[in-house]
Design an enzyme around this catalytic site. Structure first.
Site, mmCIF file in Angstrom:
data_model
loop_
_atom_site.group_PDB
_atom_site.id
_atom_site.type_symbol
_atom_site.label_atom_id
_atom_site.label_comp_id
_atom_site.label_asym_id
_atom_site.label_seq_id
_atom_site.Cartn_x
_atom_site.Cartn_y
_atom_site.Cartn_z
ATOM 1 N N GLY A 22 -86.594 29.588 -13.316
ATOM 2 C CA GLY A 22 -88.166 29.850 -13.619
ATOM 3 C C GLY A 22 -88.874 30.292 -12.633
ATOM 4 C CG ASP A 36 -90.449 22.698 -13.497
ATOM 5 O OD1 ASP A 36 -89.451 22.174 -13.132
ATOM 6 O OD2 ASP A 36 -91.645 23.144 -12.630
ATOM 7 C CD GLU A 56 -88.587 24.517 -25.595
ATOM 8 O OE1 GLU A 56 -87.628 24.505 -26.284
ATOM 9 O OE2 GLU A 56 -89.041 25.760 -25.224
#
Length: 509
Positions: free
Chosen positions: A228, A186, A191
């Site tokens: 992630g 996330d 970004e």
């Protein structure tokens, strides 16, 4: 046999004769009667929009080109198992090479006619350090060959620092790309979100620091290859955090608009968010976890345990602009799924509401003052593998609203009941200390404690010496700390687009 609208021919699948039919939206094949007893279904049908590619030959890589054109052609298409997608390969044998070539051309033409805008060139950012540090491995072993098979040209950048991807998007020439992809969690998605939104506003001449500014929507779609420690955005928009599934959605050109929340403090833009903006409990957990980075991802569980024991609450005033649309509420049990009518009709509905409330905007705001254990704003359900329904199960992806969840001051036991309902699929809003509102905007003003209230707070927290005494909490904005208590939040309708289609309803399958 050739017809105006379809192509039909008797071909072979392995050693079995099948009647293959190419229609406008589907490719299907029917097994001959003597073989149907061996098949679960006599006819197999796949949408043309979910064919990745078609090649003449058996689909196997070869060192040299074949001397003669092949009598075979191979269809690579999406295979579904609930929300999980995989690549299926089917090879047909035609009577001769010319017939095989005709089928390849016809299927390719139908793919281009489906209306899906498939990407031809992508800018891919890989976070090699996020999550378990497997971003590069996931991309090069599971994803890159799929993009190559689909004829997608990929420019790959491995990030070397925080905000590398964001800064690149703000400065680079993006006209050559059809989309940007993040391989990470996330944080990596955030970004790309900030980089694209900021770049779009700059190119459009929009000042994003103004709270009342109408932000320009981003044209480039964002793809998420989950790699992630948390993949909340991917899970909440696809129903699964599987890299191959995400890659296939990107390849076939799926598009899912998404609302974005913008947070402001004292007239200054702080952050953009698509999932959680949390004050109180979730803000305290994030702040506590920053001191435990050395223990790895388990720090969130440790910080959560410590925060629950502290049972802090914070006084303040919440002002929010509640939606006037009574056809969609946080408790109507209407889940946002692929082709959601609430989201698709939201543009016209929001325009009507704006016209009707033009003369009474100030009267539309509601105010709640009290002591809160948690204030949560979520633009999506915020579902994840640990919480299958998320913070707000019926939140919509692209209807121009967010759900405000107010958890008032309560005992540790009562708050644990609320937290447990985030994981056991019971109605988390059916508790006396919890309320939820569907909103377009919110303002929070913290209350400074006087000396008497400060003494009372210290006495209440004395039983838990590990808990720090604080007047205010902090905001958790999609996993990043906003070092302020006073905050304004506004929802921007369908500001970005993902390579996704929302969560498909598989209940009937």
């Amino acid at each position: 046999m050739m017809e105006k609208d379809n192509l039909m021919c008797l071909l072979k699948l392995q050693s079995t004769e099948v009647m293959v039919t190419l229609e406008h939206r589907s490719l299907s094949w029917t097994f001959s009667k003597k073989w149907t007893w061996r098949q679960k279904h006599a006819t197999v049908s796949i949408p043309v929009s979910e064919i990745v590619t078609v090649l003449q030959g058996d689909g196997k890589p070869r060192i040299k080109e074949m001397a003669a054109p092949s009598h075979q052609f191979t269809v690579f298409h999406v295979c579904r198992k609930s929300q999980r997608w995989s690549l299926q390969v089917v090879t047909f044998t035609a009577p001769d090479a010319q017939v095989a070539h005709s089928w390849v051309q016809s299927i390719q033409e139908r793919i281009h006619q489906t209306g899906h805008l498939r990407p031809r060139k992508l800018l891919v950012f890989i976070n090699p350090y996020g999550g378990c540090g497997k971003g590069s491995q996931i991309y090069y072993t599971k994803i890159s060959h799929l993009f190559q098979l689909a004829g997608i040209d990929s420019v790959v950048i491995e990030t070397t620092r925080a905000n590398h991807a964001r800064d690149y998007l703000i400065e680079a020439d993006l006209q050559q790309y059809d989309g940007v992809v993040c391989v990470g969690g996330d944080g990596m998605f955030s970004e790309l979100l900030h980089g694209l939104v900021k770049r779009t506003q700059s190119d459009s001449g929009v000042c994003e620091d103004k709270e009342d500014a109408k932000l320009a929507p981003c044209n480039l779609r964002i793809g998420i290859i989950p790699a992630g420690s948390t993949d909340c955005v991917c899970f909440a928009t696809m129903g699964i955090n599987d890299p191959v599934t995400s890659a296939l959605h990107i390849i076939i050109g799926d598009t899912q608009p998404l609302d974005v929340c913008a947070s402001y403090h004292n007239g200054e833009l702080m952050k953009y968010s698509v999932s959680l903006i949390g004050y109180g409990f979730f803000g305290d957990v994030l702040r506590e976890s920053e001191n435990m980075r050395w223990v790895g991802p388990i720090r969130y569980d440790l910080a959560g345990f410590k925060t629950v024991l502290g049972n802090r609450s914070y006084r303040g005033t919440v002002e929010f602009l509640e939606t006037a649309d009574r056809n969609s509420t946080p408790r109507d049990n209407t889940r946002c799924r692929t082709g959601c009518l609430v989201c698709s009709e939201s543009s016209g509905r929001l325009n009507e509401m704006a016209a009707e409330s033009q003369d009474c905007v100030s009267d539309s705001w509601r105010t709640v003052t009290g002591s809160f254990t948690a204030l949560n704003i979520t633009g999506i359900s915020s579902a994840c593998p640990k919480s299958q329904d998320g913070l707000s199960p019926t939140a919509h992806l692209a209807d121009g609203t967010a759900d405000l969840i107010i958890v008032r001051e309560c005992s540790t036991y009562q708050f644990l009941r609320y937290l447990s309902r985030l994981t056991n699929r019971k109605d988390q809003f059916a508790l006396p200390n919890v309320e939820v509102h569907r909103i377009h905007a919110m303002r929070f003003i913290p209350e400074q404690l006087d000396e008497e209230k400060e003494i009372q707070r210290e006495k209440r927290l004395f039983a838990c010496p590990c808990t720090e005494v604080l007047d205010t909490s902090t905001w958790n904005c999609d996993g990043e700390i906003l070092n302020c208590a006073q905050l304004s939040v506004r929802v921007h309708h369908q500001l970005i687009q993902l390579f996704a289609r929302g969560i498909e309803d598989t209940s009937s399958s």
